[in-house]
Design an enzyme around this catalytic site. Structure first.
Site, PDB file in Angstrom:
ATOM      1  N   HIS A 183      41.598 -15.483  49.610  1.00  0.00           N
ATOM      2  CA  HIS A 183      42.026 -14.239  49.272  1.00  0.00           C
ATOM      3  C   HIS A 183      43.362 -14.025  48.662  1.00  0.00           C
ATOM      4  O   HIS A 183      43.688 -12.916  47.840  1.00  0.00           O
ATOM      5  CB  HIS A 183      42.064 -13.245  50.615  1.00  0.00           C
ATOM      6  CG  HIS A 183      40.703 -13.290  51.273  1.00  0.00           C
ATOM      7  ND1 HIS A 183      39.624 -12.656  50.512  1.00  0.00           N
ATOM      8  CD2 HIS A 183      40.206 -13.470  52.503  1.00  0.00           C
ATOM      9  CE1 HIS A 183      38.626 -12.824  51.330  1.00  0.00           C
ATOM     10  NE2 HIS A 183      39.043 -12.997  52.622  1.00  0.00           N
ATOM     11  N   ASP A 226      32.352 -18.516  51.992  1.00  0.00           N
ATOM     12  CA  ASP A 226      32.740 -17.866  53.323  1.00  0.00           C
ATOM     13  C   ASP A 226      32.245 -16.545  53.363  1.00  0.00           C
ATOM     14  O   ASP A 226      31.511 -16.328  52.207  1.00  0.00           O
ATOM     15  CB  ASP A 226      34.303 -17.737  52.959  1.00  0.00           C
ATOM     16  CG  ASP A 226      35.040 -16.981  54.252  1.00  0.00           C
ATOM     17  OD1 ASP A 226      35.417 -17.498  55.059  1.00  0.00           O
ATOM     18  OD2 ASP A 226      35.291 -15.534  54.124  1.00  0.00           O
ATOM     19  N   HIS A 228      33.520 -13.527  53.291  1.00  0.00           N
ATOM     20  CA  HIS A 228      34.005 -12.783  52.402  1.00  0.00           C
ATOM     21  C   HIS A 228      34.292 -13.277  51.117  1.00  0.00           C
ATOM     22  O   HIS A 228      34.451 -14.516  50.637  1.00  0.00           O
ATOM     23  CB  HIS A 228      35.557 -12.494  52.976  1.00  0.00           C
ATOM     24  CG  HIS A 228      35.413 -11.936  54.567  1.00  0.00           C
ATOM     25  ND1 HIS A 228      35.570 -12.863  55.564  1.00  0.00           N
ATOM     26  CD2 HIS A 228      35.231 -10.828  55.034  1.00  0.00           C
ATOM     27  CE1 HIS A 228      35.434 -12.035  56.626  1.00  0.00           C
ATOM     28  NE2 HIS A 228      35.272 -10.875  56.369  1.00  0.00           N
ATOM     29  N   ASP A 313      32.216 -17.572  58.963  1.00  0.00           N
ATOM     30  CA  ASP A 313      32.121 -16.036  59.639  1.00  0.00           C
ATOM     31  C   ASP A 313      30.941 -15.672  59.039  1.00  0.00           C
ATOM     32  O   ASP A 313      30.687 -14.370  59.460  1.00  0.00           O
ATOM     33  CB  ASP A 313      33.483 -15.441  59.173  1.00  0.00           C
ATOM     34  CG  ASP A 313      33.844 -15.600  57.744  1.00  0.00           C
ATOM     35  OD1 ASP A 313      33.136 -16.365  57.031  1.00  0.00           O
ATOM     36  OD2 ASP A 313      35.036 -15.111  57.208  1.00  0.00           O
TER      37      ASP A 313
HETATM   38  C1  OKP Z   1      39.500 -13.835  55.805  1.00  0.00           C
HETATM   39  B1  OKP Z   1      38.574 -14.758  55.467  1.00  0.00           B
HETATM   40  C2  OKP Z   1      37.588  -5.459  58.548  1.00  0.00           C
HETATM   41  C3  OKP Z   1      39.145  -6.203  58.289  1.00  0.00           C
HETATM   42  C4  OKP Z   1      39.028  -7.330  57.647  1.00  0.00           C
HETATM   43  C5  OKP Z   1      40.569  -9.421  57.159  1.00  0.00           C
HETATM   44  C6  OKP Z   1      39.441 -10.184  57.172  1.00  0.00           C
HETATM   45  C7  OKP Z   1      40.282 -11.593  56.391  1.00  0.00           C
HETATM   46  C8  OKP Z   1      39.000 -12.540  56.535  1.00  0.00           C
HETATM   47  N1  OKP Z   1      37.690  -4.070  58.943  1.00  0.00           N
HETATM   48  N2  OKP Z   1      40.516  -8.131  57.888  1.00  0.00           N
HETATM   49  O1  OKP Z   1      37.872 -14.763  54.249  1.00  0.00           O
HETATM   50  O2  OKP Z   1      37.689 -15.285  56.540  1.00  0.00           O
HETATM   51 ZN    ZN Z   2      35.979 -14.772  55.610  1.00  0.00          ZN
END
Ligand code: OKP
Ligand code: ZN
Length: 377
Positions: A183, A226, A228, A313
């Site tokens: 990120h 991932d 995200h 995740d």
């Molecule tokens: C990091 B990685 C949702 C809040 C999300 C940040 C998530 C970071 C994920 N309401 N907060 O890609 O696993």
């Molecule tokens: Zn993630």
């Protein structure tokens, strides 16, 4: 599979602001313990690297790569913010530096003031917002040591992958990178990420390839699985065509402002960015459909190296994800990637990104690595 680990990656322990509360970040040291513990009863071999925790111990090559891929003033902020806040009485030693004011573009309707948002402020509170895009990436006492150790594992992974070279069967290597990296941008932390490990890895591959005899310019693919979207990685390579970025991720989820199918790259890089978003609630069957598309596009690219940003995740119980994958599905996904004649052969660096069900993370990771290796021998 060789799995690179550095004990310094366990040091970083921060807080995040989530659901109106300050809480221990989901991205926590126990994640690494879970993976190490599950690896114990397997044939995968953990290789411990203990060189990156202190500033003096890091190699020049590695430091040059981090400096070449991230802004100097941002890196300085990551390294010093915690001690500066503590020294100024703004933070307790066990606390985390978190932003409170962001330089957002829409603050000014007057175009002539937009430049105000581009200069690093001197105020320490303002600086914490200048170098971050969310409140999940606190800077704690030992954050810098872990961030450097994590990126160094990516670098070491590349070094070992490329040294194993010529003639010998090229292998895959996993680096237990913590904190994750996909990120953050060249000058902003976010989503638990501080230094982009995939970016460091790709640039390391290019650097080592340029030194080979004869030197060559490698083609590289990044596959990000991932939950995200890896906005930071996408952004870094968006206008480059030698590096293909492909991501499968939750549609309209964090980081919210990127990850759509319309984002295809720009300039020379047009056509070298592929986003494959999937709706929340998606099953493994739906997921494997996207894996098929991802693999096909990577095969077309004919990369010399693959960097895999691997997050867990996507697991059904994950507090930050919304897919329905179960432990054995990770073996199926890995096999599907490796089943490709091309991807079954090319040297691959696997980097850890997310995965927040600590009790299941280790077993999910082992399931993936087992599936990956099933195709190797
Ligand atoms: C990091 B990685 C949702 C809040 C999300 C940040 C998530 C970071 C994920 N309401 N907060 O890609 O696993
Ligand atoms: Zn993630």
């Amino acid at each position: 599979m060789f799995v690179l680990f550095d004990p310094a990656t366990r040091l970083h322990k921060a807080e995040e602001f989530l659901s109106g509360k300050l809480m221990p970040a989901w991205e926590c040291p126990a994640r690494i313990d879970s993976i190490l513990s599950s690896l114990e009863s397997t044939n995968h071999q953990v290789v411990t690297i203990q060189l990156a925790g202190s500033d003096e111990s890091r190699s020049k090559d590695f430091c040059d790569l981090v400096a070449a891929t991230h802004d100097a003033s941002y890196l300085e902020h990551l390294r010093t913010a915690h001690s500066v806040w503590v020294a100024e009485g703004a933070l307790e030693p066990h606390g985390s530096v978190l932003p409170e004011c962001f330089p957002v573009k829409r603050l000014f309707n007057s175009r002539s003031l937009e430049g105000n948002l581009e200069q690093p402020p001197t105020d320490i509170f303002a600086r914490s917002g200048f170098y971050a895009f969310d409140m999940s990436s606190g800077i704690a006492e030992e954050t810098w040591a872990s961030v450097m150790a994590s990126a160094n594992l990516a670098y070491e992974g590349v070094r070992r992958l490329m040294e194993s070279g010529d003639g010998k069967r090229l292998k895959s290597i996993t680096a237990l990178t913590r904190p994750p990296g996909h990120h953050c941008t060249t000058s902003m932390s976010g989503g638990y990420c501080y230094v982009n490990n995939a970016v460091v890895a790709v640039e390391a591959i290019k650097k080592f390839a340029a030194r080979k005899n004869p030197p060559y310019k490698p083609k590289i693919a990044i596959l990000d699985i991932d939950f995200h979207h890896g906005n930071g990685t996408q952004d870094y390579f968006y206008s480059k065509r030698d590096v293909l970025y492909v991501s499968i991720h939750g549609q309209d989820e964090f980081p919210y402002y990127s990850g759509s199918e319309q984002e295809v790259g720009e300039g020379e890089g047009e056509g070298y960015n592929l986003n494959l978003p999937l709706p929340c609630g998606s099953s493994v069957e739906q997921y494997l459909e996207k894996v098929k598309l991802a693999v096909r596009r990577i095969e077309e690219h004919r990369p010399d190296y693959l960097v895999l940003s691997l997050g867990f995740d996507t697991y059904m119980l994950d507090p930050l994800g919304a897919f329905k994958l179960d432990t054995e599905d990770y073996a199926a996904i890995a096999e599907r990637i490796r089943f490709s004649d091309l991807l079954g052969q090319i040297p691959t660096l696997i980097l850890l990104e997310g995965g927040y069900v600590v009790e299941r993370l280790g077993d999910n990771c082992v399931a993936f690595l087992d599936g990956w290796e099933r195709r190797l021998d």
